[in-house]
Design a protein around this motif. Structure first.
Motif, PDB file in Angstrom:
ATOM      1  N   ARG A 212       0.830  -1.197   0.000  1.00 17.45           N
ATOM      2  CA  ARG A 212       0.000   0.000   0.000  1.00 17.45           C
ATOM      3  C   ARG A 212       0.863   1.244   0.000  1.00 17.45           C
ATOM      4  O   ARG A 212       1.837   1.340   0.734  1.00 17.45           O
ATOM      5  CB  ARG A 212      -0.900   0.010   1.222  1.00 17.45           C
ATOM      6  N   ARG A 213       0.497   2.168  -0.819  1.00 21.96           N
ATOM      7  CA  ARG A 213       1.201   3.450  -0.837  1.00 21.96           C
ATOM      8  C   ARG A 213       0.223   4.525  -0.470  1.00 21.96           C
ATOM      9  O   ARG A 213      -0.917   4.496  -0.880  1.00 21.96           O
ATOM     10  CB  ARG A 213       1.772   3.727  -2.227  1.00 21.96           C
ATOM     11  N   THR A 214       0.665   5.427   0.322  1.00 22.61           N
ATOM     12  CA  THR A 214      -0.268   6.446   0.788  1.00 22.61           C
ATOM     13  C   THR A 214       0.010   7.799   0.161  1.00 22.61           C
ATOM     14  O   THR A 214      -0.729   8.732   0.356  1.00 22.61           O
ATOM     15  CB  THR A 214      -0.168   6.600   2.311  1.00 22.61           C
ATOM     16  N   ASP A 215       1.074   7.876  -0.596  1.00 19.42           N
ATOM     17  CA  ASP A 215       1.439   9.201  -1.130  1.00 19.42           C
ATOM     18  C   ASP A 215       1.388   9.211  -2.641  1.00 19.42           C
ATOM     19  O   ASP A 215       2.202   9.830  -3.289  1.00 19.42           O
ATOM     20  CB  ASP A 215       2.838   9.594  -0.641  1.00 19.42           C
TER      21      ASP A 215
ATOM     22  N   ASP B 251      -9.561  12.431   4.837  1.00 23.00           N
ATOM     23  CA  ASP B 251      -8.207  12.073   4.422  1.00 23.00           C
ATOM     24  C   ASP B 251      -7.518  13.233   3.711  1.00 23.00           C
ATOM     25  O   ASP B 251      -6.334  13.482   3.918  1.00 23.00           O
ATOM     26  CB  ASP B 251      -8.255  10.855   3.498  1.00 23.00           C
TER      27      ASP B 251
ATOM     28  N   HIS C 107      -6.243   4.609  -2.007  1.00 20.04           N
ATOM     29  CA  HIS C 107      -5.085   5.419  -1.645  1.00 20.04           C
ATOM     30  C   HIS C 107      -5.180   5.976  -0.223  1.00 20.04           C
ATOM     31  O   HIS C 107      -4.298   6.673   0.230  1.00 20.04           O
ATOM     32  CB  HIS C 107      -5.000   6.591  -2.615  1.00 20.04           C
TER      33      HIS C 107
ATOM     34  N   ASP D 198      -5.198   6.625   3.690  1.00 14.93           N
ATOM     35  CA  ASP D 198      -4.519   6.190   4.895  1.00 14.93           C
ATOM     36  C   ASP D 198      -5.541   6.235   6.029  1.00 14.93           C
ATOM     37  O   ASP D 198      -5.879   7.300   6.538  1.00 14.93           O
ATOM     38  CB  ASP D 198      -3.343   7.136   5.186  1.00 14.93           C
TER      39      ASP D 198
ATOM     40  N   ARG E  70      -5.362   8.270   9.224  1.00 13.51           N
ATOM     41  CA  ARG E  70      -5.620   9.716   9.284  1.00 13.51           C
ATOM     42  C   ARG E  70      -7.055  10.037   9.652  1.00 13.51           C
ATOM     43  O   ARG E  70      -7.358  11.153  10.068  1.00 13.51           O
ATOM     44  CB  ARG E  70      -5.303  10.360   7.926  1.00 13.51           C
TER      45      ARG E  70
END
Ligand SMILES: Nc1nc2c(ncn2[C@@H]2O[C@H](COP(=O)(O)OP(=O)(O)O)[C@@H](O)[C@H]2O)c(=O)[nH]1
Ligand SMILES: [Mg+2]
Ligand SMILES: [Zn+2]
Length: 349
Positions: free
Chosen positions: A8-11, A157, A286, A288, A291
Motif C-alpha cells: 500500500r502506498r499512501t502518497d 483524508d 489510496h 490512509d 488519518r
C-alpha cells in the motif's frame, strides 16, 4: 471482507500512475530549463482533451480566461483543475490563442479517487479545495449512505471540510438520512429545487460557500449542476447531460469545472464552486485510514491505550473503554467504525 495490501502506498500522486516508461527517458538531465521569470500566474478552471482553461490576472480589472496546453518541459507532471500554474506565451485570450503551462505550484490539498478499490489507477479530481460538498438526492436516485460514507472518508483524508447537501427534499423527507450523520457532526443543507430555483433558500447554502473553494461530488442525477446553476446563474451548464457533442464527436465530460460565486453582501464576499461529473463509485485505495481518526478529536486521545497498528475495530481496542468511561458518545465510536469499514465493503447499497 478484508483484503491483503502488502504494497500500500499512501502518497500517490497522479505522476505515479504513468507506468509506461517515457521514450524520452534517456534524455540527459543536465539540460538547463528556462526560468520563465515573465510567467503569469493562473488558476486552472477546467480541462478538455489537453486544453486547459485558466483564469489570469485574477482579482484585477484585466481578469480573463485563456486557453493553454502543457509545455513539453512539464513532462509527466499532471495539471489538474484547481491548480495554480505559471503560464507563458499568448495570454491575450483571443480566439485561437494558445499559451503554455510551464510550472505547477505546490498544492494545498488534493482530492483523489480511484475507479474502485482494486484499481491502482487513481486521479486527482481537484487541487486546492477547502470543502467537499457531498451531494445526495433524498429520492430519484435513492440515497446511498455507503457512498456518502466513502466521500466523508475521502474528505477527512484530504483535509477538506465535509458539507452534506441533501437535494430533492420536495420528493422525500431528510430525517432518516440526517439521523445517520448527526453523530458525525457534519454540517448539512437541505434543498428543494428542481425548476423552482428562485424559491430556494440559497442564502443558507451561500453561508457555507463564502470565502472558500467547494467541490461538489455525488452520483450523476442528484442535482449538482442544478444547484451550481442556481448559485452562479450567469454560467448555466446543461442540466441532466453528461455527454456533449463537439466537433470531434461525442464525448463524455470528465473534467471538473470551477465557477466563481457572484459577490454578495456589503463586503462583496465570494467563493469558488467546482462542479464535477457524476461519480458512480469513490474508491479509497489510496486512503490512509490512520488519518481518519484525526477527524474525531473526542476519540483520538482514547487511542493511546490501543495496541500497535490498532484497527480500532478489534477486541483490544481501547476506544470501547474510553466510551464506557464517558469520555465520548458511543454513537461517535459507532460512526468512526462505520467509516473505517467502508473501504472493505462494496458500496452498492
Ligand atoms: N424534484 C427535484 N428535481 C431536481 C432537483 N434538483 C435537480 N433536479 C432534477 O434532477 C435532474 C438531474 O439534475 P442535474 O443537476 O443534472 O444532476 P447532476 O448529474 O448531479 O449534475 C434534473 O432533471 C433536475 O431538474 C430538486 O431539488 N427536486
Ligand atoms: Mg452535472
Ligand atoms: Zn483502537
Amino acid at each position: 471482507m478484508a483484503k491483503a495490501r502488502s504494497t500500500r502506498r499512501t502518497d500517490f500522486d497522479e505522476d505515479d500512475v504513468r507506468v509506461r516508461p517515457s521514450r524520452r527517458g534517456s534524455r540527459p538531465r543536465t539540460r538547463t530549463r528556462p526560468k520563465h521569470e515573465d510567467a503569469e500566474t493562473g488558476r486552472v478552471l477546467t480541462i478538455d482533451r489537453g486544453r486547459y482553461t485558466c483564469l489570469v490576472d485574477e482579482g484585477t480589472r484585466r481578469e480573463h480566461e485563456i486557453t493553454a496546453m502543457k509545455a513539453r518541459e512539464l513532462g509527466r507532471k499532471g495539471v489538474v483543475v484547481g491548480d495554480r500554474v505559471a503560464i507563458v506565451g499568448d495570454l491575450s485570450g483571443d480566439k485561437g490563442a494558445l499559451a503554455r503551462i510551464v510550472r505547477v505550484e505546490d498544492r494545498d490539498s488534493v482530492l483523489r479517487r480511484t475507479a474502485d478499490d482494486d484499481d491502482p489507477y487513481e486521479r486527482i479530481i481537484v487541487a486546492n479545495a477547502d470543502q467537499l460538498a457531498i451531494v445526495t438526492a433524498l429520492a430519484d436516485p435513492e440515497p446511498r449512505p455507503r457512498l456518502i460514507d466513502r466521500c466523508l472518508v475521502a474528505a477527512y483524508d484530504a483535509g477538506l471540510e465535509p458539507l452534506l447537501v441533501l437535494t430533492k427534499a420536495d420528493l422525500a423527507p431528510p430525517e432518516s438520512l440526517l439521523e445517520l450523520y448527526g453523530p458525525l457532526g457534519v454540517p448539512y443543507v437541505v434543498t428543494r429545487g428542481g425548476d423552482a430555483y428562485d424559491d430556494w433558500d440559497l442564502d443558507a447554502m451561500r453561508a457555507y460557500l463564502d470565502d472558500r473553494t467547494t467541490v461538489f461530488v455525488g452520483h450523476s442525477g442528484v442535482g449538482k449542476t442544478t444547484l451550481v446553476n442556481a448559485l452562479v446563474p450567469d454560467r448555466k451548464r446543461a442540466v441532466g447531460h453528461v455527454n456533449v457533442v463537439t466537433g470531434r464527436g461525442r464525448h463524455t465530460t470528465t473534467s471538473a469545472l470551477t465557477l466563481r460565486l457572484p459577490p454578495h453582501g456589503e463586503d462583496g464576499v465570494s467563493g469558488w464552486v467546482v462542479d464535477t461529473p457524476g461519480v458512480r463509485s469513490f474508491g479509497l485505495n489510496h486512503i490512509d485510514l490512520g488519518r481518519i481518526i484525526h477527524a474525531f478529536p473526542d476519540l483520538e486521545p482514547g487511542t493511546e491505550g490501543c495496541p500497535r497498528a490498532c484497527s480500532h475495530d478489534e477486541p483490544d481496542c481501547a476506544l470501547d473503554a474510553w466510551v464506557e468511561e464517558g469520555h465520548a458518545d458511543p454513537a461517535r465510536l459507532y460512526s468512526l467504525r462505520r467509516l473505517l469499514a467502508t473501504r472493505e465493503q462494496a458500496e452498492g447499497d
